[in-house]
Design an enzyme around this catalytic site. Structure first.
Site, short mmCIF file in Angstrom:
data_model
loop_
_atom_site.label_atom_id
_atom_site.label_comp_id
_atom_site.label_asym_id
_atom_site.label_seq_id
_atom_site.Cartn_x
_atom_site.Cartn_y
_atom_site.Cartn_z
N PHE A 180 15.72 -2.91 15.50
CA PHE A 180 15.03 -2.59 16.76
C PHE A 180 13.52 -2.45 16.58
O PHE A 180 12.73 -3.23 17.13
CB PHE A 180 15.66 -1.31 17.34
CG PHE A 180 14.87 -0.61 18.41
CD1 PHE A 180 14.31 -1.32 19.46
CD2 PHE A 180 14.70 0.78 18.37
CE1 PHE A 180 13.58 -0.67 20.46
CE2 PHE A 180 13.99 1.44 19.36
CZ PHE A 180 13.42 0.71 20.40
N PHE A 187 10.82 -0.34 7.19
CA PHE A 187 11.70 0.15 8.27
C PHE A 187 13.16 0.15 7.86
O PHE A 187 13.96 0.87 8.45
CB PHE A 187 11.61 -0.78 9.50
CG PHE A 187 10.29 -0.83 10.20
CD1 PHE A 187 9.97 0.10 11.18
CD2 PHE A 187 9.36 -1.82 9.91
CE1 PHE A 187 8.77 0.04 11.85
CE2 PHE A 187 8.16 -1.88 10.58
CZ PHE A 187 7.85 -0.95 11.55
N THR A 246 11.51 9.67 10.21
CA THR A 246 11.94 10.28 11.48
C THR A 246 11.63 11.78 11.50
O THR A 246 11.59 12.43 10.45
CB THR A 246 13.47 10.09 11.64
OG1 THR A 246 13.96 10.92 12.67
CG2 THR A 246 14.23 10.47 10.36
N ASP A 247 11.49 12.31 12.70
CA ASP A 247 11.29 13.77 12.83
C ASP A 247 12.59 14.53 12.54
O ASP A 247 12.58 15.74 12.40
CB ASP A 247 10.75 14.13 14.22
CG ASP A 247 11.60 13.59 15.37
OD1 ASP A 247 12.70 13.04 15.11
OD2 ASP A 247 11.17 13.72 16.53
N GLU A 248 13.72 13.81 12.45
CA GLU A 248 15.00 14.49 12.23
C GLU A 248 15.07 15.15 10.85
O GLU A 248 15.93 16.01 10.63
CB GLU A 248 16.17 13.52 12.46
CG GLU A 248 16.20 13.04 13.89
CD GLU A 248 17.39 12.15 14.24
OE1 GLU A 248 18.48 12.37 13.70
OE2 GLU A 248 17.20 11.24 15.06
N TYR A 306 22.28 11.32 7.87
CA TYR A 306 21.17 10.40 8.17
C TYR A 306 19.83 11.06 7.86
O TYR A 306 19.01 10.53 7.10
CB TYR A 306 21.22 9.96 9.65
CG TYR A 306 19.92 9.34 10.14
CD1 TYR A 306 19.45 8.15 9.59
CD2 TYR A 306 19.14 9.96 11.12
CE1 TYR A 306 18.24 7.58 10.02
CE2 TYR A 306 17.95 9.41 11.56
CZ TYR A 306 17.50 8.22 11.00
OH TYR A 306 16.30 7.67 11.42
N LYS A 346 17.00 10.21 4.90
CA LYS A 346 15.60 9.87 5.19
C LYS A 346 14.67 10.88 4.51
O LYS A 346 13.60 10.52 4.02
CB LYS A 346 15.35 9.89 6.72
CG LYS A 346 16.04 8.79 7.50
CD LYS A 346 15.57 7.39 7.15
CE LYS A 346 14.15 7.09 7.58
NZ LYS A 346 13.79 5.67 7.33
N ARG A 392 15.32 15.62 23.49
CA ARG A 392 14.72 14.67 22.56
C ARG A 392 13.31 14.34 23.05
O ARG A 392 13.01 14.48 24.24
CB ARG A 392 15.54 13.36 22.52
CG ARG A 392 16.99 13.55 22.05
CD ARG A 392 17.01 13.89 20.56
NE ARG A 392 18.34 14.15 20.05
CZ ARG A 392 18.88 15.36 19.87
NH1 ARG A 392 18.22 16.45 20.22
NH2 ARG A 392 20.07 15.50 19.34
N ASN A 438 18.66 15.23 27.64
CA ASN A 438 19.43 13.99 27.80
C ASN A 438 19.93 13.79 29.23
O ASN A 438 20.02 12.66 29.71
CB ASN A 438 20.62 14.00 26.82
CG ASN A 438 20.16 13.81 25.39
OD1 ASN A 438 19.04 13.34 25.14
ND2 ASN A 438 21.01 14.16 24.43
#
Ligand SMILES: NC(=O)c1ccc[n+]([C@@H]2O[C@H](COP(=O)([O-])OP(=O)(O)OC[C@H]3O[C@@H](n4cnc5c(N)ncnc54)[C@H](O)[C@@H]3O)[C@@H](O)[C@H]2O)c1
Length: 336
Positions: free
Chosen positions: A11, A79, A123-125, A149, A153, A213, A247
């Site tokens: 993406f 990426f 990612t901010d996660e 995940y 990261k 989010r 959401n």
């Protein structure tokens, strides 16, 4: 200049390649992608004949593929990753292999070959989640990943920093909010909801849609990476902020644009370890001159229209897969 983009069939990678070739048509782009279920060369159909664009089918965990792709490269924008949280809950080791081991191999090879810049897309996660009244994450927030995940990261981010500190590899890192835009795999929330509705199906919303989010248009993400490549300080990390929405708000906006009502929502169980809220303080990046150019209020409807007008791109993806929304674990196990 030659830029190696890893994961360029995904993406954000495919949007970044479009962005780069539009803004720097004289540069050469090499796209290294192993074409997992998330890699779609159709997203790059319009530029596949561009003489400045080369695709290499290869795996970032394979030393030969990586060496071949890095030959003559000035800059790497990394990426390639396994990126879907739900899948990471079912198959964490694949995430560790690609996201941690793959990043380590890229870093090691970049060091051997003397690459001038390694930009890592994260990612901010990695920071975990926030309560409703917590201040947003910033570059000094301690890592507190809560999903396989995010943890994979985070492992990659630590390795990138270690290669800077230990070996002096010229690196930069960006940790970004959730992206939306064209060419996003229909397994992710916004395109999943849009395409479900376009097919007359309900949308599965976890909990009551209370999770929050931050959303950023993918072209703003590309512009942020571009700016960090030009003006960012070597060894530094930059958070990229988006617009905070629950959401349920995003869902209602999609329903409204498509002329549908809330009877199309099917409330589903939360995923395991569902993070409540992410929010980023983007002031460090803004101090370099970055500003968001795409407001969700305008660009979410435009994104919906893109999916409405480009069924050829997403319909085959949707048809080939079991719906993973309601009984996530079972369906994913079947599809892996
Ligand atoms: N999508 C978001 O909202 C978001 C937000 C912040 C950060 N990110 C990060 O941005 C990056 C891109 O995300 P995305 O949403 O475009 O992901 P994506 O899943 O759409 O694309 C990932 C791409 O990487 C490729 N890939 C996977 N494993 C590979 C391997 N071993 N070797 C070579 N290629 C491989 C896939 O084929 C695919 O083309 C990821 O690193 C992700 O963590 C994404």
């Amino acid at each position: 200049m030659t830029v190696l983009v890893t994961g360029g069939a995904g993406f954000i990678g495919s949007n970044f390649i479009h962005y780069w070739l539009k803004n720097r048509p004289e540069d050469r782009i090499v796209n290294l992608d192993s074409l997992t279920y998330a890699g779609h060369l159709e997203s790059l159909k319009d530029i596949s004949d561009n003489p400045n664009y080369q695709f290499i089918k290869g795996d970032i965990t394979n030393p030969e593929d990586v060496k071949k792709a890095m030959d003559g490269v000035d800059i790497i924008v990394h990426f390639a990753a396994e990126s879907h949280v739900d899948r990471s809950i079912i198959d964490p080791l694949t995430f560790v292999r690609t996201n941690v081991l793959g990043t380590a191999l890229l870093l090691n090879t970049a060091l051997d070959l003397g690459v001038k810049r390694f930009h890592h897309v994260s990612t901010d996660e990695v920071y975990g989640d926030l309560g409703p009244d917590d201040p947003p994450f910033n570059e000094n927030t301690p890592y507190k990943s809560r999903t396989p995940y995010a943890a994979s990261k985070a492992g990659a981010d630590h390795l990138v920093r270690a290669y800077f500190k230990t070996y002096g590899l010229p690196v930069t890192i960006t940790n970004c909010a959730n992206n939306y835009g064209p060419y996003q795999d229909p397994e992710k929330l916004i395109p999943r909801f849009i395409t479900n509705l376009l097919m007359g199906q309900k949308v599965p919303l976890m909990g009551q849609g209370e999770n929050i989010r931050e959303w950023l248009h993918v072209d703003d993400h590309s512009a942020a990476i571009d700016l960090v490549l030009q003006k960012g300080e070597i060894g530094e990390t930059y958070l990229i902020e988006g617009e905070e929405r629950a959401n349920i708000e995003v869902t209602k906006a999609i329903l409204q644009h498509l002329g549908m009502d809330e009877s199309m929502i099917e409330y589903a169980e939360h995923r395991l370890g569902h993070d409540f809220r992410y929010a980023n303080d983007g002031s460090k990046l803004r101090s370099l001159g970055w500003e968001r150019q795409h407001d969700l209020g305008i660009w979410l409807p435009k994104t919906i229209d893109w999916y409405r007008e480009n069924r050829w791109w997403w319909k085959p993806l949707k048809e080939g897969r079991p719906d993973v929304d309601r009984n996530t674990q079972k369906s994913y196990k079947q599809s892996l």
